[in-house]
Design a protein around this motif. Structure first.
Motif, mmCIF file in Angstrom:
data_model
loop_
_atom_site.group_PDB
_atom_site.id
_atom_site.type_symbol
_atom_site.label_atom_id
_atom_site.label_comp_id
_atom_site.label_asym_id
_atom_site.label_seq_id
_atom_site.Cartn_x
_atom_site.Cartn_y
_atom_site.Cartn_z
ATOM 1 N N GLY A 143 0.833 -1.198 0.000
ATOM 2 C CA GLY A 143 0.000 0.000 0.000
ATOM 3 C C GLY A 143 0.866 1.245 0.000
ATOM 4 O O GLY A 143 2.038 1.216 0.378
ATOM 5 N N MET A 144 0.298 2.352 -0.416
ATOM 6 C CA MET A 144 1.062 3.583 -0.518
ATOM 7 C C MET A 144 1.629 4.053 0.824
ATOM 8 O O MET A 144 2.779 4.522 0.881
ATOM 9 N N PRO A 145 0.891 3.951 1.938
ATOM 10 C CA PRO A 145 1.468 4.371 3.223
ATOM 11 C C PRO A 145 2.748 3.618 3.549
ATOM 12 O O PRO A 145 3.744 4.205 3.972
ATOM 13 N N GLN A 146 2.733 2.292 3.339
ATOM 14 C CA GLN A 146 3.921 1.485 3.628
ATOM 15 C C GLN A 146 5.066 1.861 2.705
ATOM 16 O O GLN A 146 6.225 2.000 3.134
ATOM 17 N N MET A 147 4.773 2.038 1.427
ATOM 18 C CA MET A 147 5.842 2.369 0.478
ATOM 19 C C MET A 147 6.448 3.733 0.764
ATOM 20 O O MET A 147 7.669 3.915 0.717
ATOM 21 N N ALA A 148 5.597 4.708 1.089
ATOM 22 C CA ALA A 148 6.099 6.040 1.425
ATOM 23 C C ALA A 148 6.898 5.982 2.727
ATOM 24 O O ALA A 148 7.937 6.651 2.866
ATOM 25 N N GLY A 149 6.432 5.163 3.658
ATOM 26 C CA GLY A 149 7.122 5.008 4.930
ATOM 27 C C GLY A 149 8.528 4.453 4.750
ATOM 28 O O GLY A 149 9.500 4.986 5.310
ATOM 29 N N GLU A 150 8.656 3.391 3.969
ATOM 30 C CA GLU A 150 9.960 2.790 3.728
ATOM 31 C C GLU A 150 10.865 3.732 2.939
ATOM 32 O O GLU A 150 12.079 3.785 3.154
ATOM 33 N N PHE A 151 10.278 4.484 2.015
ATOM 34 C CA PHE A 151 11.036 5.454 1.228
ATOM 35 C C PHE A 151 11.684 6.489 2.147
ATOM 36 O O PHE A 151 12.861 6.840 1.989
ATOM 37 N N VAL A 152 10.924 6.958 3.126
ATOM 38 C CA VAL A 152 11.440 7.962 4.062
ATOM 39 C C VAL A 152 12.516 7.361 4.963
ATOM 40 O O VAL A 152 13.549 8.000 5.231
ATOM 41 N N LEU A 153 12.298 6.129 5.421
ATOM 42 C CA LEU A 153 13.305 5.477 6.259
ATOM 43 C C LEU A 153 14.638 5.364 5.502
ATOM 44 O O LEU A 153 15.711 5.688 6.046
ATOM 45 N N LYS A 154 14.573 4.939 4.250
ATOM 46 C CA LYS A 154 15.792 4.791 3.441
ATOM 47 C C LYS A 154 16.439 6.152 3.180
ATOM 48 O O LYS A 154 17.665 6.273 3.145
ATOM 49 N N LYS A 155 15.605 7.155 3.003
ATOM 50 C CA LYS A 155 16.099 8.522 2.787
ATOM 51 C C LYS A 155 16.972 8.970 3.963
ATOM 52 O O LYS A 155 17.937 9.728 3.782
ATOM 53 N N HIS A 156 16.639 8.481 5.149
ATOM 54 C CA HIS A 156 17.383 8.853 6.349
ATOM 55 C C HIS A 156 18.403 7.786 6.742
ATOM 56 O O HIS A 156 18.855 7.744 7.899
ATOM 57 N N GLY A 157 18.758 6.938 5.784
ATOM 58 C CA GLY A 157 19.816 5.967 6.012
ATOM 59 C C GLY A 157 19.426 4.775 6.854
ATOM 60 O O GLY A 157 20.290 4.116 7.456
ATOM 61 N N ILE A 158 18.131 4.474 6.910
ATOM 62 C CA ILE A 158 17.659 3.340 7.692
ATOM 63 C C ILE A 158 17.209 2.224 6.762
ATOM 64 O O ILE A 158 16.358 2.431 5.888
#
Length: 330
Positions: A143-158
């Protein structure tokens, strides 16, 4: 005799007025709309309904909430509804499965992610590194919430797979309950649940996924290509009404908007609705117009690709129809 004539004239006028009223009622075009969830995130839609903007366009909109993107798209494909309000990624999934009558996004409603990062404990000077080693209760996979969530985590090096314990096997409707029951150190929540938790001391909002992930067509109105072709007048009227509502939301206070949409959230305090509306307005979540542009579409597919949920990219021109939105913006 004169009184009789006046009486007859009055009766004729009354009948004419009643007839015209009846005609006006029958002239309203019925449009069945299915929303993927009931959310303050969709405030402009409820404003359009409550302010009579759809009726002004000769439309009688029947709104129903269909929990889940898959169920909403099934209803659209089977003609259970005419128009769906759901994440734009669903139109890509359906297309890649080989739909004969392509689903097209014709009017954008929200332009950012609508979720927030909620911590169980109050955090001073929050930084994303604090999530490393924690248990993170995320949204449904794909779902979009999960994908956006993971995108942000990776953006911050997680790295979601290795730097924290990621839980994604809980149904959307039960995520908040699971967190309230003790599951997870952090949770990704929509409003008004995030603000309710903060008010009740069950959690604390520390970051916005909407602010962090950038603009994208998070939620759009979509319909079958055949419907857009066969019902042009109806779709244009629908989009015109939506644009009026979007303009109203942009220029109005959160308090005024909250008062208008309160009937759709009877179990939520008016003050809380106002808080949520203000939060979404301040971070630019409500689209200022219905035009879904190519940059947003590309960002959507980039986020889907990062999450491993995009087998292949789909051309903007194939799944986005801006004809109605551009005309409404004139």
């Amino acid at each position: 005799m004169r009184r009789l004539k006046k009486s007859l004239l009055f009766s004729v006028i009354t009948l004419l007025l009643l007839s015209l009223t009846a005609c006006n009622k029958t002239e309203l075009e019925k449009v069945k709309v299915g929303e993927v969830t009931r959310s303050i995130f969709y405030a402009p839609q409820y404003v359009a309904l409550e302010k009579g903007f759809f009726k002004d366009e000769g439309l009688s909109v029947e709104l129903q909430t269909i929990a889940g993107g898959d169920k909403t798209m099934t209803a659209l494909l089977s003609d259970g509804i005419d128009i769906a309000l759901v994440g734009s990624e669903t139109s890509i999934y359906v297309t890649l499965q080989g739909a004969n009558d392509p689903i097209q996004n014709f009017a954008q409603l929200t332009q950012t992610d609508g979720t927030f990062l909620v911590a169980r404990e109050k955090v001073d000077n929050f930084s994303w590194d604090q999530l490393k080693g924690s248990t993170f209760l995320g949204q449904r996979k794909g779902g979009m919430p999960q994908m956006a969530g993971e995108f942000v985590l990776k953006k911050h090096g997680i790295d979601p797979a290795n730097d924290l314990k990621l839980i994604q096997n809980i149904d959307f409707a039960n995520i908040s309950t699971a967190f309230a029951s003790g599951t997870g150190d952090y949770v990704q929540l929509f409003e008004p649940t995030a603000s309710m938790f903060e008010k009740e001391g069950k959690g604390y909002i520390v970051a916005s996924f909407g602010t962090e992930s950038g603009q994208l067509p998070y939620t759009s109105f979509m319909a079958k290509s055949s419907y857009l072709k066969d019902e042009e007048k109806t779709v244009q009227g629908f989009t015109n009404a939506l644009k009026r509502a979007q303009d109203f939301v942009q220029k109005s206070s959160a308090a005024e908007i909250a008062k208008i949409i309160q009937p759709y959230f009877e179990n939520v305090d008016i003050e809380l609705i106002e808080t949520v509306v203000e939060r979404y307005k301040s971070q630019g979540s409500y689209a200022t117009d219905s035009i879904l542009d190519k940059g947003e579409w590309d960002n959507l597919q980039t986020i889907m690709g990062e999450a491993g949920e995009l087998p292949q990219r789909v051309d903007y021109e194939k799944l986005v129809n801006t004809t109605f939105a551009k005309k409404a913006a004139e």
